[in-house]
Structures are given as structure tokens and as C-alpha cells.
Design a protein around this motif. Structure first.
Motif, PDB file in Angstrom:
ATOM      1  N   UNK A   1      12.580  -3.066  10.149  1.00  0.00           N
ATOM      2  CA  UNK A   1      13.564  -2.831   9.094  1.00  0.00           C
ATOM      3  C   UNK A   1      13.390  -1.423   8.516  1.00  0.00           C
ATOM      4  N   UNK A   2      13.665  -0.389   9.308  1.00  0.00           N
ATOM      5  CA  UNK A   2      13.460   0.974   8.796  1.00  0.00           C
ATOM      6  C   UNK A   2      14.365   1.258   7.595  1.00  0.00           C
ATOM      7  N   UNK A   3      13.777   1.876   6.588  1.00  0.00           N
ATOM      8  CA  UNK A   3      14.539   2.237   5.397  1.00  0.00           C
ATOM      9  C   UNK A   3      14.674   1.126   4.377  1.00  0.00           C
ATOM     10  N   UNK A   4      14.149  -0.034   4.669  1.00  0.00           N
ATOM     11  CA  UNK A   4      14.193  -1.153   3.720  1.00  0.00           C
ATOM     12  C   UNK A   4      12.975  -2.037   3.967  1.00  0.00           C
ATOM     13  N   UNK A   5      12.925  -3.204   3.368  1.00  0.00           N
ATOM     14  CA  UNK A   5      11.858  -4.159   3.643  1.00  0.00           C
ATOM     15  C   UNK A   5      12.424  -5.574   3.569  1.00  0.00           C
ATOM     16  N   UNK A   6      11.619  -6.556   3.925  1.00  0.00           N
ATOM     17  CA  UNK A   6      12.073  -7.946   3.948  1.00  0.00           C
ATOM     18  C   UNK A   6      12.496  -8.442   2.569  1.00  0.00           C
ATOM     19  N   UNK A   7      11.858  -7.938   1.531  1.00  0.00           N
ATOM     20  CA  UNK A   7      12.213  -8.369   0.180  1.00  0.00           C
ATOM     21  C   UNK A   7      13.661  -8.001  -0.125  1.00  0.00           C
ATOM     22  N   UNK A   8      14.030  -6.771   0.182  1.00  0.00           N
ATOM     23  CA  UNK A   8      15.397  -6.295  -0.053  1.00  0.00           C
ATOM     24  C   UNK A   8      16.353  -6.970   0.927  1.00  0.00           C
ATOM     25  N   UNK A   9      15.991  -6.972   2.189  1.00  0.00           N
ATOM     26  CA  UNK A   9      16.842  -7.520   3.252  1.00  0.00           C
ATOM     27  C   UNK A   9      17.241  -8.972   2.979  1.00  0.00           C
ATOM     28  N   UNK A  10      16.295  -9.768   2.479  1.00  0.00           N
ATOM     29  CA  UNK A  10      16.555 -11.194   2.264  1.00  0.00           C
ATOM     30  C   UNK A  10      16.706 -11.585   0.798  1.00  0.00           C
TER      31      UNK A  10
ATOM     32  N   UNK B   1      -2.766 -11.609  12.587  1.00  0.00           N
ATOM     33  CA  UNK B   1      -2.778 -10.913  13.868  1.00  0.00           C
ATOM     34  C   UNK B   1      -2.872  -9.402  13.683  1.00  0.00           C
ATOM     35  N   UNK B   2      -3.599  -8.759  14.577  1.00  0.00           N
ATOM     36  CA  UNK B   2      -3.842  -7.318  14.477  1.00  0.00           C
ATOM     37  C   UNK B   2      -2.583  -6.479  14.616  1.00  0.00           C
ATOM     38  N   UNK B   3      -1.518  -7.034  15.173  1.00  0.00           N
ATOM     39  CA  UNK B   3      -0.295  -6.263  15.388  1.00  0.00           C
ATOM     40  C   UNK B   3       0.673  -6.302  14.205  1.00  0.00           C
TER      41      UNK B   3
ATOM     42  N   UNK C   1       9.342  -8.603  12.075  1.00  0.00           N
ATOM     43  CA  UNK C   1       8.328  -7.701  11.540  1.00  0.00           C
ATOM     44  C   UNK C   1       8.951  -6.755  10.530  1.00  0.00           C
ATOM     45  N   UNK C   2       8.208  -6.442   9.497  1.00  0.00           N
ATOM     46  CA  UNK C   2       8.662  -5.454   8.524  1.00  0.00           C
ATOM     47  C   UNK C   2       8.884  -4.093   9.154  1.00  0.00           C
TER      48      UNK C   2
ATOM     49  N   UNK D   1       0.849  -1.189   0.000  1.00  0.00           N
ATOM     50  CA  UNK D   1       0.000   0.000   0.000  1.00  0.00           C
ATOM     51  C   UNK D   1       0.884   1.240   0.000  1.00  0.00           C
ATOM     52  N   UNK D   2       0.566   2.178  -0.867  1.00  0.00           N
ATOM     53  CA  UNK D   2       1.228   3.489  -0.911  1.00  0.00           C
ATOM     54  C   UNK D   2       2.753   3.373  -0.946  1.00  0.00           C
ATOM     55  N   UNK D   3       3.252   2.463  -1.779  1.00  0.00           N
ATOM     56  CA  UNK D   3       4.692   2.317  -1.946  1.00  0.00           C
ATOM     57  C   UNK D   3       5.384   1.468  -0.894  1.00  0.00           C
ATOM     58  N   UNK D   4       4.647   0.991   0.097  1.00  0.00           N
ATOM     59  CA  UNK D   4       5.202   0.102   1.121  1.00  0.00           C
ATOM     60  C   UNK D   4       4.756  -1.324   0.819  1.00  0.00           C
ATOM     61  N   UNK D   5       5.569  -2.302   1.185  1.00  0.00           N
ATOM     62  CA  UNK D   5       5.202  -3.697   0.957  1.00  0.00           C
ATOM     63  C   UNK D   5       5.752  -4.554   2.089  1.00  0.00           C
ATOM     64  N   UNK D   6       5.143  -5.715   2.278  1.00  0.00           N
ATOM     65  CA  UNK D   6       5.593  -6.617   3.332  1.00  0.00           C
ATOM     66  C   UNK D   6       5.271  -8.057   2.959  1.00  0.00           C
TER      67      UNK D   6
END
Length: 185
Positions: free
Chosen positions: A92-101, A53-55, A88-89, A26-31
Motif C-alpha cells: 500500500x505505497x503512500x498509505x497504510x492499512x489503517x487508512x485503507x480500511x 514471520x521474518x518477511x 502486506x502493508x 516506527x519513524x512515522x510508519x505504522x502497520x
């Protein structure tokens, strides 16, 4: 080798209880997160349920966009599943799990969430708003708007893993232990 699947057969991609990874955007963010509580619900139109989960950051993006994807990983992706299920995504401030892994994706046909490359099946889903279920049970009901599978292991509405052990779907049984889908009987 990805092939579109008839929506009438889309429930068959989930009816063997495999572990999934859920992607959202959503809005350029992904997880991306691992999820085991995913189930086929209805045939026509095809519907699924998923407990998120809600969190979780995935849920935040799902609710904001109104869509998500169910990706079915295989044996060769167990380490990726463990990694995306263990953090949790938001951590990972400034990146996301896709990039990180180093998780490669490709574009979905009907939704904004990315689809994970090398999985063996993908369901693109649009949330059917049910606030009571979502808020009380963390349960989402969604309509499948597109379905795809790796034709090496799914064709003619059936799974067939013989000769492709590395492409067998996986099942989480607790404590970080996974089993591969077994032999056809």
C-alpha cells in the motif's frame, strides 16, 4: 469503557487463545496484521510470546522500535481481521492499512504503536531481545508494560461475555474460518 488492567492479571487477556491483531510503529510508519500464535508466558513481570514471520512489515517496524501492541478483536471486527491479515502493508505505497480500511485507533500509554479502537483488550509490549529465537523461530518474547480491557466484558480479572455477543473474542481455526468464544461453563 476502556479500563487499565493490573499487570498481574494481564496474562488472563490472552489465556483463552483468541486471534489477535498486532500493531507496530516506527519513524512515522505504522502497520497492523492478524496473528494467531500469541501466548502468555510469565506472570511477574508479565511476558508474552508472539510468532511474527521474518518477511512481514509488522516485524520490520517491531524490530526497529523495540515495541508492539497486541489487540484482541471481537466478533464485530472479523472482516477487519480478514482484511489486515490478507495484505502486506508494503503493498500500500503512500498509505497504510489503517487508512485503507478505515481502522480507527487511539494512543497507547507506554509505546508508539497505535491501539485499535473497538477491540476488547490491548497489551502494550516491549521486546526482550532474544536474537536466536527471533531469527531461528520467528519467536518474540516481550514484557507487557501496560494492559487495558473493555470493562463490559473483562473486569475483576475475568472475562464475562454474557449479554455482549458482538464483543466475544474470535478464534481462527484455518482456511478463513472463525469461531466466537463460547458460553461459560
Amino acid at each position: 469503557m476502556t479500563k487499565n488492567i493490573s499487570l498481574l492479571h494481564s496474562y488472563r487477556l490472552l489465556n483463552h487463545g483468541s486471534t489477535t491483531v498486532i500493531t507496530s510503529a516506527h519513524a512515522g510508519q505504522r502497520n497492523i496484521m492478524a496473528a494467531a500464535w500469541v501466548c502468555a508466558l510469565d506472570f511477574n513481570p508479565p511476558k508474552v510470546t508472539v510468532v511474527i514471520d521474518s518477511k512481514t512489515y509488522t516485524r520490520e517496524l517491531m524490530e526497529a522500535e523495540g515495541t508492539f501492541a497486541i489487540n484482541l478483536p471481537c466478533v464485530k471486527q472479523i472482516e477487519m481481521v480478514k482484511k489486515v491479515g490478507g495484505i502486506s502493508g508494503r503493498d500500500l505505497p503512500g498509505t497504510d492499512k489503517f487508512v485503507e480500511y478505515g481502522i480507527e485507533t487511539f494512543a497507547a500509554q507506554e509505546i508508539s504503536a497505535p491501539l485499535v479502537k473497538d477491540c476488547v483488550a490491548w497489551l502494550e509490549c516491549k521486546i526482550i531481545p532474544e536474537p536466536h529465537n527471533q531469527n531461528t523461530y520467528d519467536l518474540f518474547i516481550a514484557e507487557v508494560v501496560a494492559a487495558h480491557a473493555d470493562e463490559r466484558v473483562f473486569s475483576d480479572g475475568r472475562w464475562h461475555f454474557e449479554g455482549h455477543d458482538e464483543l466475544r473474542t474470535i478464534h481462527h481455526v484455518a482456511g478463513g474460518v472463525f469461531y466466537a468464544t463460547g458460553q461459560q461453563c
